[in-house]
Every structure is written in C-alpha cells, then in structure tokens.
Design an enzyme around this catalytic site. Structure first.
Site, PDB file in Angstrom:
ATOM      1  N   HIS A  40     -15.469 -59.744  22.056  1.00  0.00           N
ATOM      2  CA  HIS A  40     -14.738 -58.889  21.452  1.00  0.00           C
ATOM      3  C   HIS A  40     -13.856 -57.932  21.581  1.00  0.00           C
ATOM      4  O   HIS A  40     -14.720 -56.851  21.932  1.00  0.00           O
ATOM      5  CB  HIS A  40     -14.891 -59.365  19.818  1.00  0.00           C
ATOM      6  CG  HIS A  40     -15.240 -57.968  18.837  1.00  0.00           C
ATOM      7  ND1 HIS A  40     -15.691 -58.519  17.749  1.00  0.00           N
ATOM      8  CD2 HIS A  40     -15.692 -57.105  19.145  1.00  0.00           C
ATOM      9  CE1 HIS A  40     -16.740 -57.595  17.483  1.00  0.00           C
ATOM     10  NE2 HIS A  40     -16.663 -56.335  18.355  1.00  0.00           N
ATOM     11  N   GLU A  77     -12.107 -61.734  17.355  1.00  0.00           N
ATOM     12  CA  GLU A  77     -13.149 -62.215  17.003  1.00  0.00           C
ATOM     13  C   GLU A  77     -13.289 -63.356  17.663  1.00  0.00           C
ATOM     14  O   GLU A  77     -11.287 -64.147  18.217  1.00  0.00           O
ATOM     15  CB  GLU A  77     -13.108 -62.706  16.025  1.00  0.00           C
ATOM     16  CG  GLU A  77     -14.199 -61.273  15.283  1.00  0.00           C
ATOM     17  CD  GLU A  77     -15.114 -61.127  14.929  1.00  0.00           C
ATOM     18  OE1 GLU A  77     -15.461 -60.927  16.349  1.00  0.00           O
ATOM     19  OE2 GLU A  77     -15.777 -60.519  14.033  1.00  0.00           O
ATOM     20  N   ASP A 133      -7.988 -50.611  15.054  1.00  0.00           N
ATOM     21  CA  ASP A 133      -8.793 -51.162  14.200  1.00  0.00           C
ATOM     22  C   ASP A 133      -9.011 -50.868  12.443  1.00  0.00           C
ATOM     23  O   ASP A 133      -9.186 -49.566  12.696  1.00  0.00           O
ATOM     24  CB  ASP A 133      -9.843 -52.453  13.922  1.00  0.00           C
ATOM     25  CG  ASP A 133     -10.417 -52.234  15.178  1.00  0.00           C
ATOM     26  OD1 ASP A 133     -11.132 -50.815  14.927  1.00  0.00           O
ATOM     27  OD2 ASP A 133     -11.102 -52.856  15.944  1.00  0.00           O
ATOM     28  N   ASP A 148     -20.771 -60.470  20.549  1.00  0.00           N
ATOM     29  CA  ASP A 148     -19.860 -61.555  20.888  1.00  0.00           C
ATOM     30  C   ASP A 148     -18.435 -61.814  21.590  1.00  0.00           C
ATOM     31  O   ASP A 148     -17.631 -62.585  22.193  1.00  0.00           O
ATOM     32  CB  ASP A 148     -19.370 -61.800  19.225  1.00  0.00           C
ATOM     33  CG  ASP A 148     -18.589 -61.337  18.524  1.00  0.00           C
ATOM     34  OD1 ASP A 148     -18.021 -60.200  18.997  1.00  0.00           O
ATOM     35  OD2 ASP A 148     -18.105 -61.537  17.525  1.00  0.00           O
TER      36      ASP A 148
HETATM   37  P1  PGA Z   1     -20.316 -50.706  19.013  1.00  0.00           P
HETATM   38  O1  PGA Z   1     -18.599 -51.458  18.135  1.00  0.00           O
HETATM   39  O2  PGA Z   1     -19.865 -49.729  19.486  1.00  0.00           O
HETATM   40  O3  PGA Z   1     -20.625 -50.173  17.099  1.00  0.00           O
HETATM   41  O4  PGA Z   1     -21.819 -51.288  19.091  1.00  0.00           O
HETATM   42  C1  PGA Z   1     -18.264 -52.111  19.673  1.00  0.00           C
HETATM   43  C2  PGA Z   1     -17.236 -53.309  19.164  1.00  0.00           C
HETATM   44  O5  PGA Z   1     -17.675 -54.388  17.823  1.00  0.00           O
HETATM   45  O6  PGA Z   1     -15.873 -53.441  19.674  1.00  0.00           O
END
Ligand code: PGA
Length: 260
Positions: free
Chosen positions: A138, A143, A67, A136
C-alpha cells in the site's frame, strides 16, 4: 521511475533528505506531502539536522500529510498528528498554520475529505510527495483493492496493516481499524513522488511495486504511471528486485550522463 539503492538505512535516509532539500533550495515555498511511519524517521532526522546546522529553511513551506487514524485524538502518542509534531514540526520552522493533516476525529468525514482535497488545490498542488510502502504494497492507507483513481476518503485497514502497526500499540486491539487517507489519484497529482523503503519485510512489496504489473492490489505500483517518481531503498528492501544490477549501473553512470 528512478530506483536508488543504498547500502544502509542511514545512507538511504540521507539521500532522500538531500532530494527534499534540493527542492527547498530552488523553491523555498514548496508544498511538501508528508508521510509517517518508521521508515521516514531517518529522513526527517537528516532534514532537522540540515535545518539546525545548515540553515535549511521551512518558513515558507506548506505541508499536507497522507493519512491519519480514525478515532485517535491528536494528543494520542500513536496519532499521526503527534508523530509529526514530535518527529518533525517541533524541530523545524514550518509555520503551524501551513500544516495540514487529515482529521481522524471530524464529525463529517465526507465534508472533511472534500475540504482537504480543495486545500491542496488552493495551495497550488503538492510539489513533492514523500511516501512509504506497506508490506502489502500500500501507499498511504490505500490498501489492496483500492481504486487507482481514488481520492481522500475513509478506508478500512487491511488485517496485514493492523498486524504490522500493532508494534506501536500496547495491544493489537488498540490499533484503529479505520483511517482517513489521500487517495492514489490524489497522490499521483503531486508533481514529484519520493518513496522510501527499508528492510527485508518490504522486499516483496518493493519488487511488486517497481517491477510488477500496475494493479490496485499493490497500490504503490501506481508510481509506474508517474513521470517523476523516485524510489530510495536500502539493500534489504531491494533484495527481490530482478533488475537490481541495472538500477545500480544507471546510478554509477549518472554523474557522466548528459545534462537534461
Ligand atoms: P512503516 O510504514 O514505515 O512504519 O513501515 C510504512 C507504511 O505502512 O506505509
């Protein structure tokens, strides 16, 4: 799903990196799906160490990132282009022309997303997709409410994600609201999935993804539908798992298990 729980973030990162290295040793021209965020940093550091000290070779590897934020130029320190360059690409020998990251600044998102999907196919599909998980639930920027068959597309970030990622930006208002992301359907087509998660703030999401129902409200739960998904957790991220003892039991007995 294989659930591998390590005591610390460092141990978890090393175990995940060794899994990636094992693939490269058997398939030097593997196609790797890359993730950004703070979680995979330790894993990338270990891969870089193996490249420097043990000659782990990336010269035939192709990479596709999950992404990118919409609107950030590639030179922006919070863009995922910048992240990949700083934390991985500049330390290893993946040929630049073999690295693909969604564009957050294209003038035609629909056409770009279709091209990105086509490129994955033309390169033979992703052998191993690295994933993180949001608080959350995802995966990539899929999302809650995303279709479990979604493809690469534009997404509006959830407020929770904007909140979580605000720590990287000077002001909360600076966090982009939109992103371009591989879809859950795109991710599920990778031949293997490898998810890493650490810390207490991921405990709920990990339990929901691993032991909860498969639902578009927790897109990481789609990993349950994949035949070769491995999840590497540290102790804190595993703290809400109901079957924790069983996962540890399986790991302890793995060395003696019949070879398949
Ligand atoms: P993070 O992000 O490794 O910075 O916690 C993970 C994500 O949002 O997929």
């Amino acid at each position: 799903m294989e659930v591998i729980i390590k005591q610390t973030y460092e141990e978890m990162s090393r175990a995940a990196a060794h899994d990636v290295a094992r693939l490269l040793n058997t398939k030097p021209n593997a196609v790797l799906g890359m993730a950004t965020g703070s979680t995979p940093l330790g894993m990338y550091q270990e891969l870089v160490r193996m490249h420097r000290e043990e000659g782990l070779d990336f010269s035939q590897v192709t990479t596709f990132n999950l992404d990118e934020y919409v609107s950030l130029p590639v030179s922006h320190p919070q863009s995922y282009h910048y992240f990949m360059q700083e934390n991985f690409f500049k330390h290893v020998n993946v040929p630049k022309q073999n690295t693909y990251i969604p564009s957050g600044t294209t003038s035609n998102y629909q056409a770009f997303c279709a091209w990105f999907e086509r490129r994955i196919e033309e390169c033979g599909g992703i052998d191993l997709q690295i994933l993180g998980i949001g608080s959350d639930g995802h995966v990539a920027f899929n999302e809650p409410g995303s279709s479990l068959s979604s493809r690469t597309r534009l997404k509006t970030l959830a407020k929770q994600t904007i909140e979580d990622n605000a720590r990287f930006f000077e002001r909360r208002e600076d966090v982009p609201i939109y992103a371009i992301t591989m879809g859950v359907g795109t991710i599920l087509e990778a031949r293997r999935l490898l998810l890493v998660a650490n810390g207490k703030n991921k405990a709920w999401a990990c339990a929901a993804a691993i032991e909860g129902p498969i639902t578009g409200m927790v897109t990481a739960s789609a990993l349950q539908m994949h035949a070769r998904a491995k999840v590497f957790l540290d102790d804190a991220a595993a703290s809400e798992l109901k079957m924790r003892e069983y996962y540890d039991w399986i790991e302890e007995r793995r060395p003696g298990a019949p070879q398949v």
